[in-house]
Design a protein around this motif. Structure first.
Motif, mmCIF file in Angstrom:
data_model
loop_
_atom_site.group_PDB
_atom_site.id
_atom_site.type_symbol
_atom_site.label_atom_id
_atom_site.label_comp_id
_atom_site.label_asym_id
_atom_site.label_seq_id
_atom_site.Cartn_x
_atom_site.Cartn_y
_atom_site.Cartn_z
ATOM 1 N N ALA A 90 0.819 -1.208 0.000
ATOM 2 C CA ALA A 90 0.000 0.000 0.000
ATOM 3 C C ALA A 90 0.858 1.265 0.000
ATOM 4 C CB ALA A 90 -0.936 -0.004 1.205
ATOM 5 N N VAL A 108 -2.185 6.263 5.017
ATOM 6 C CA VAL A 108 -2.346 4.895 4.513
ATOM 7 C C VAL A 108 -2.836 3.973 5.619
ATOM 8 C CG1 VAL A 108 -1.103 2.887 3.622
ATOM 9 C CG2 VAL A 108 -0.697 5.142 2.635
ATOM 10 N N LEU A 111 -6.482 4.453 5.969
ATOM 11 C CA LEU A 111 -7.238 3.833 4.884
ATOM 12 C C LEU A 111 -7.354 2.318 5.094
ATOM 13 C CD1 LEU A 111 -5.839 5.706 1.734
ATOM 14 C CD2 LEU A 111 -8.108 5.993 2.763
ATOM 15 N N LEU A 112 -6.255 1.700 5.502
ATOM 16 C CA LEU A 112 -6.276 0.256 5.768
ATOM 17 C C LEU A 112 -7.280 -0.070 6.868
ATOM 18 C CD1 LEU A 112 -2.441 -0.482 5.626
ATOM 19 C CD2 LEU A 112 -4.159 -1.327 4.012
ATOM 20 N N TYR A 115 -11.060 0.639 5.672
ATOM 21 C CA TYR A 115 -11.604 -0.268 4.667
ATOM 22 C C TYR A 115 -11.300 -1.732 4.946
ATOM 23 C CZ TYR A 115 -12.564 4.169 2.509
ATOM 24 O OH TYR A 115 -13.026 5.444 2.289
ATOM 25 N N ARG A 135 -8.828 -4.155 -3.109
ATOM 26 C CA ARG A 135 -8.929 -3.061 -2.143
ATOM 27 C C ARG A 135 -7.545 -2.498 -1.814
ATOM 28 N NH1 ARG A 135 -12.057 -4.906 2.948
ATOM 29 N NH2 ARG A 135 -12.464 -6.840 1.835
ATOM 30 N N ILE A 139 -6.189 1.296 -2.362
ATOM 31 C CA ILE A 139 -5.557 2.088 -1.299
ATOM 32 C C ILE A 139 -4.170 2.554 -1.732
ATOM 33 C CG2 ILE A 139 -4.577 1.933 1.037
ATOM 34 C CD1 ILE A 139 -7.025 0.159 1.744
ATOM 35 N N ARG A 140 -3.413 1.686 -2.414
ATOM 36 C CA ARG A 140 -2.110 2.095 -2.954
ATOM 37 C C ARG A 140 -2.280 3.279 -3.908
ATOM 38 N NH1 ARG A 140 0.190 -2.499 -6.424
ATOM 39 N NH2 ARG A 140 -1.521 -1.743 -7.734
ATOM 40 N N ALA A 143 -3.267 6.437 -1.913
ATOM 41 C CA ALA A 143 -2.220 6.893 -0.992
ATOM 42 C C ALA A 143 -1.497 8.128 -1.503
ATOM 43 C CB ALA A 143 -1.214 5.773 -0.749
ATOM 44 N N GLU A 177 -14.434 8.991 -0.682
ATOM 45 C CA GLU A 177 -13.218 9.802 -0.785
ATOM 46 C C GLU A 177 -13.405 11.012 -1.698
ATOM 47 O OE1 GLU A 177 -10.440 9.251 1.022
ATOM 48 O OE2 GLU A 177 -11.522 7.607 1.997
#
Length: 247
Positions: A90, A108, A111-112, A115, A135, A139-140, A143, A177
């Motif tokens: 990520a 990050v 976000l992890l 989600y 997913r 996220i990556r 980021a 987002e």
């Protein structure tokens, strides 16, 4: 506020020793900030070529383009590195861009957690389901805080049931987002359920054939529930007719 993406009379031709092949012809399209659009068209018509133009990977032969923001690109495959755990995958985009600041790392991590991946951040890609891997890929992409997300059939490698679930999850994340998104897909139902507008392209060379603003009576619900709206089948039938899939 003006459009975040504007293509005006864009054409692109590929050149080879055998001659010139038109891929896109006099295509015009604009996208507003925060809008989610889906692009559909006959197979091989040049849908992904348009994303490559927007990403700066291909230069148009003619026309003008304006992109007012940073681009994030999500591809068909997740391209997670199997020797890196989920957290480090990520963070990869930030690492490449030399933006591994404490603030960005914390983003990050958030976000992890938000989600549903915090408990899996020390796992490796092979330990996750296809949906969870997608997913992580999103996220990556998020980021690096892109303004515009380009989605090139990001669910096509999944089985149908997983595809429904993951497209629902990722569509909801993008809305939460507040990102501008441009999705290329072969799936008409997916296009309608996710988008504010569906852009139908002609066969190659691609140009805009028709634009369908999507207005469903079921609002503020996940995309999968949007398919239950009474208008859904009418949009599906109208778009199917425009695609000329028999050609």
């Amino acid at each position: 506020m003006g459009p975040i993406v504007s293509l005006q009379d864009i054409s692109l031709r590929y050149h080879s020793i055998n001659g010139e092949t038109p891929a896109v012809s006099h295509l015009s399209l604009s996208v507003d900030p925060g809008e989610f659009i889906s692009i559909v068209g006959p197979s091989g018509c040049g849908k992904s070529t348009i994303l490559s133009i927007l990403a700066g990977q291909l230069a148009p032969s003619e026309g003008t383009m304006e992109v007012n923001g940073n681009i994030g690109y999500m591809l068909q495959k997740d391209h997670l590195l199997h020797w890196r755990n989920i957290r480090s995958n990520a963070l990869l985009g930030l690492e490449i861009q030399k933006k591994l600041t404490p603030e960005n790392i914390e983003y990050v991590e958030s976000l992890l957690k938000q989600y549903g991946l915090a408990d899996f951040k020390e796992h490796f890609p092979w330990q996750l389901s296809g949906g969870m891997r997608q997913r992580v890929a999103l996220i990556r992409t998020l980021a690096v805080k892109p303004d515009i997300l380009l989605l090139d059939e990001p669910f096509s490698a999944l089985d149908y049931q997983t595809r429904l679930s993951v497209s629902d999850e990722i569509g909801s994340i993008i809305r939460q987002e507040k990102k501008t998104a441009i999705l290329v897909t072969h799936d008409i139902s997916e296009a309608i359920s996710l988008a504010d507008r569906v852009i139908v392209l002609t066969k190659r060379p691609a140009t805009v054939k028709k634009i369908f603003p999507i207005c469903l009576s079921i609002t503020n619900h996940p995309p999968i529930q949007a398919r239950e709206a009474p208008e859904f089948k009418d949009y599906f039938n109208a778009i199917w007719k425009e695609l000329d899939v028999h050609v």
